[in-house]
Design a protein around this motif. Structure first.
Motif, PDB file in Angstrom:
ATOM      1  N   LEU A   1       0.849  -1.244   0.099  1.00 46.48           N
ATOM      2  CA  LEU A   1      -0.092   0.135  -0.020  1.00 46.48           C
ATOM      3  C   LEU A   1       1.050   1.243  -0.004  1.00 46.48           C
ATOM      4  O   LEU A   1       0.621   2.211  -0.616  1.00 46.48           O
ATOM      5  CB  LEU A   1      -0.864   0.106   1.161  1.00 46.48           C
ATOM      6  CG  LEU A   1      -2.014   1.171   1.510  1.00 46.48           C
ATOM      7  CD1 LEU A   1      -2.815   1.247   0.173  1.00 46.48           C
ATOM      8  CD2 LEU A   1      -2.735   0.986   2.764  1.00 46.48           C
ATOM      9  N   LEU A   2       1.971   1.366   0.827  1.00 45.47           N
ATOM     10  CA  LEU A   2       2.731   2.365   0.760  1.00 45.47           C
ATOM     11  C   LEU A   2       3.744   2.621  -0.317  1.00 45.47           C
ATOM     12  O   LEU A   2       3.623   3.695  -0.927  1.00 45.47           O
ATOM     13  CB  LEU A   2       3.662   2.294   1.988  1.00 45.47           C
ATOM     14  CG  LEU A   2       3.216   2.471   3.453  1.00 45.47           C
ATOM     15  CD1 LEU A   2       4.243   2.053   4.490  1.00 45.47           C
ATOM     16  CD2 LEU A   2       2.827   3.969   3.556  1.00 45.47           C
ATOM     17  N   ALA A   3       4.112   1.472  -1.088  1.00 43.82           N
ATOM     18  CA  ALA A   3       4.710   1.553  -2.230  1.00 43.82           C
ATOM     19  C   ALA A   3       4.063   2.197  -3.481  1.00 43.82           C
ATOM     20  O   ALA A   3       4.459   3.083  -4.137  1.00 43.82           O
ATOM     21  CB  ALA A   3       5.333   0.102  -2.484  1.00 43.82           C
ATOM     22  N   GLU A   4       2.879   1.921  -3.514  1.00 43.80           N
ATOM     23  CA  GLU A   4       1.921   2.144  -4.443  1.00 43.80           C
ATOM     24  C   GLU A   4       1.336   3.518  -4.314  1.00 43.80           C
ATOM     25  O   GLU A   4       1.235   4.344  -5.278  1.00 43.80           O
ATOM     26  CB  GLU A   4       0.653   1.331  -4.698  1.00 43.80           C
ATOM     27  CG  GLU A   4       1.075   0.013  -5.269  1.00 43.80           C
ATOM     28  CD  GLU A   4       1.485  -0.222  -6.964  1.00 43.80           C
ATOM     29  OE1 GLU A   4       1.086   1.043  -7.333  1.00 43.80           O
ATOM     30  OE2 GLU A   4       1.867  -0.784  -7.264  1.00 43.80           O
ATOM     31  N   SER A   5       1.210   3.807  -3.070  1.00 45.34           N
ATOM     32  CA  SER A   5       0.538   5.422  -2.887  1.00 45.34           C
ATOM     33  C   SER A   5       1.760   6.529  -2.656  1.00 45.34           C
ATOM     34  O   SER A   5       1.493   7.708  -3.257  1.00 45.34           O
ATOM     35  CB  SER A   5      -0.159   5.229  -1.413  1.00 45.34           C
ATOM     36  OG  SER A   5       0.611   4.951  -0.436  1.00 45.34           O
TER      37      SER A   5
ATOM     38  N   LEU B   1      -6.108  -2.296  -2.678  1.00 49.04           N
ATOM     39  CA  LEU B   1      -5.312  -2.704  -1.462  1.00 49.04           C
ATOM     40  C   LEU B   1      -5.758  -2.074  -0.329  1.00 49.04           C
ATOM     41  O   LEU B   1      -5.710  -2.598   0.711  1.00 49.04           O
ATOM     42  CB  LEU B   1      -3.639  -2.055  -1.728  1.00 49.04           C
ATOM     43  CG  LEU B   1      -3.004  -2.867  -2.860  1.00 49.04           C
ATOM     44  CD1 LEU B   1      -1.725  -2.071  -3.103  1.00 49.04           C
ATOM     45  CD2 LEU B   1      -2.736  -4.212  -2.248  1.00 49.04           C
ATOM     46  N   ALA B   2      -6.244  -0.804  -0.254  1.00 51.78           N
ATOM     47  CA  ALA B   2      -6.841  -0.195   0.958  1.00 51.78           C
ATOM     48  C   ALA B   2      -7.928  -1.043   1.593  1.00 51.78           C
ATOM     49  O   ALA B   2      -8.057  -1.080   2.618  1.00 51.78           O
ATOM     50  CB  ALA B   2      -7.214   1.345   0.869  1.00 51.78           C
ATOM     51  N   GLU B   3      -8.779  -1.444   0.697  1.00 48.70           N
ATOM     52  CA  GLU B   3      -9.782  -2.235   1.045  1.00 48.70           C
ATOM     53  C   GLU B   3      -9.549  -3.570   1.486  1.00 48.70           C
ATOM     54  O   GLU B   3     -10.164  -3.864   2.619  1.00 48.70           O
ATOM     55  CB  GLU B   3     -10.894  -2.368  -0.049  1.00 48.70           C
ATOM     56  CG  GLU B   3     -11.608  -1.290  -0.669  1.00 48.70           C
ATOM     57  CD  GLU B   3     -12.251  -1.169  -1.906  1.00 48.70           C
ATOM     58  OE1 GLU B   3     -12.641  -0.075  -2.252  1.00 48.70           O
ATOM     59  OE2 GLU B   3     -12.122  -2.172  -2.745  1.00 48.70           O
ATOM     60  N   ALA B   4      -8.632  -4.243   0.855  1.00 46.98           N
ATOM     61  CA  ALA B   4      -8.082  -5.434   1.340  1.00 46.98           C
ATOM     62  C   ALA B   4      -7.730  -5.389   2.635  1.00 46.98           C
ATOM     63  O   ALA B   4      -7.680  -6.150   3.773  1.00 46.98           O
ATOM     64  CB  ALA B   4      -7.115  -6.176   0.522  1.00 46.98           C
TER      65      ALA B   4
END
Length: 276
Positions: free
Chosen positions: A129-133, A147-150
């Motif tokens: 999540l951090l890498a993508e955001s 990813l945030a929902e998962a």
């Protein structure tokens, strides 16, 4: 159906935004919508969040906090000499707050500390999540939202498995005995459940079941059954299901009139007002 899915099948979270925010002044203000749920994660630095009523939590790098409902908060940096204090904010549409039983925890902040077991279980998803955001690439927005929902579902699962929450629906689902009765209500709201039959689902005596249910859930078994039925009804009406005769029958009411009376008593407005 498992205990968490029995709720999320009716009230499914949807990530509406994932952003990072930097703080540079010693004191700032953070306004989060009361109609949304939030996951706040400290990317770097330290700060203190203070809401109305002086509820507060301190976050260090790697810590996070789930807010069932957004609030207006004051932000205080731990050290004015900090060069960078940044936080990841994931906002979720979790359905109407008054309808979703998971959001009855609006008065609670559920903190997840960096070195705790929950954070360790969330670490793989957190890294992605951090890498993508923080380093957007082609298609990142869609990936980040999913990813945030998962991440949120995995976190709620951990809350249940570790019995992190002591009151409300997640607390009830954390007790395997109560969970059997709660899932039975969720899966078969049309059944003519009584305290005795729900106690049998839980594998407990009627009196022990009633006492534990009220202590854990904050209401009696029959009150929760009625609340769940009416919340489902309001959700379905909101989504376009306007045939109240069929709806009342599907939720275990012998007459539309009885359904209408109960709906107004629990939800506070007539079924037609939900549709509008």
């Amino acid at each position: 159906m498992d205990r968490l899915s029995s709720v999320l099948s009716a009230f499914r979270p949807k990530a509406t935004s994932v952003t990072s925010l930097r703080f540079s002044r010693q004191r700032e203000h953070l306004s989060l919508s009361s109609d949304s749920s939030y996951w706040l994660y400290m990317i770097s630095g330290e700060l203190t969040l203070t809401a109305q009523g002086n509820s507060r939590t301190e976050l260090k790098e790697g810590d996070g906090v789930w807010l069932a409902s957004g609030q207006n908060m004051d932000v205080s940096l731990a050290d004015k000499r900090q060069f960078e204090t940044s936080i990841l904010i994931c906002e979720f549409d979790f359905g109407t707050k008054a309808l979703n039983p998971l959001l009855d925890l609006e008065w609670q902040w559920i903190k997840v500390e960096k070195d705790g077991g929950i954070a360790q279980q969330l670490l793989p998803l957190n890294t992605l999540l951090l890498a993508e955001s923080l380093q957007p690439r082609c298609g990142s927005q869609v990936i980040v939202e999913r990813l945030a929902e998962a991440y949120l579902v995995q976190m709620l699962r951990q809350f249940i498995q570790t019995q992190k929450i002591q009151l409300g629906l997640l607390a009830g689902l954390s007790d395997i005995r109560l969970a059997r009765a709660i899932v039975a209500i969720h899966e078969q709201p049309q059944q003519a459940w009584q305290v005795a039959s729900l106690a049998e689902e839980a594998g407990m005596s009627r009196s022990v079941f009633s006492g534990l249910f009220k202590k854990t859930m904050g209401m009696t078994p029959m009150a929760y059954l009625t609340s769940w039925r009416m919340r489902l009804a309001a959700q379905r009406i909101k989504n376009g299901d306007r045939n109240l005769a069929i709806l009342s029958d599907q939720l275990g009411y012998q007459s539309e009139a009885a359904f209408r009376r109960t709906f107004k008593k629990v939800i506070g407005v007539a079924p037609g007002a939900i549709g509008r």
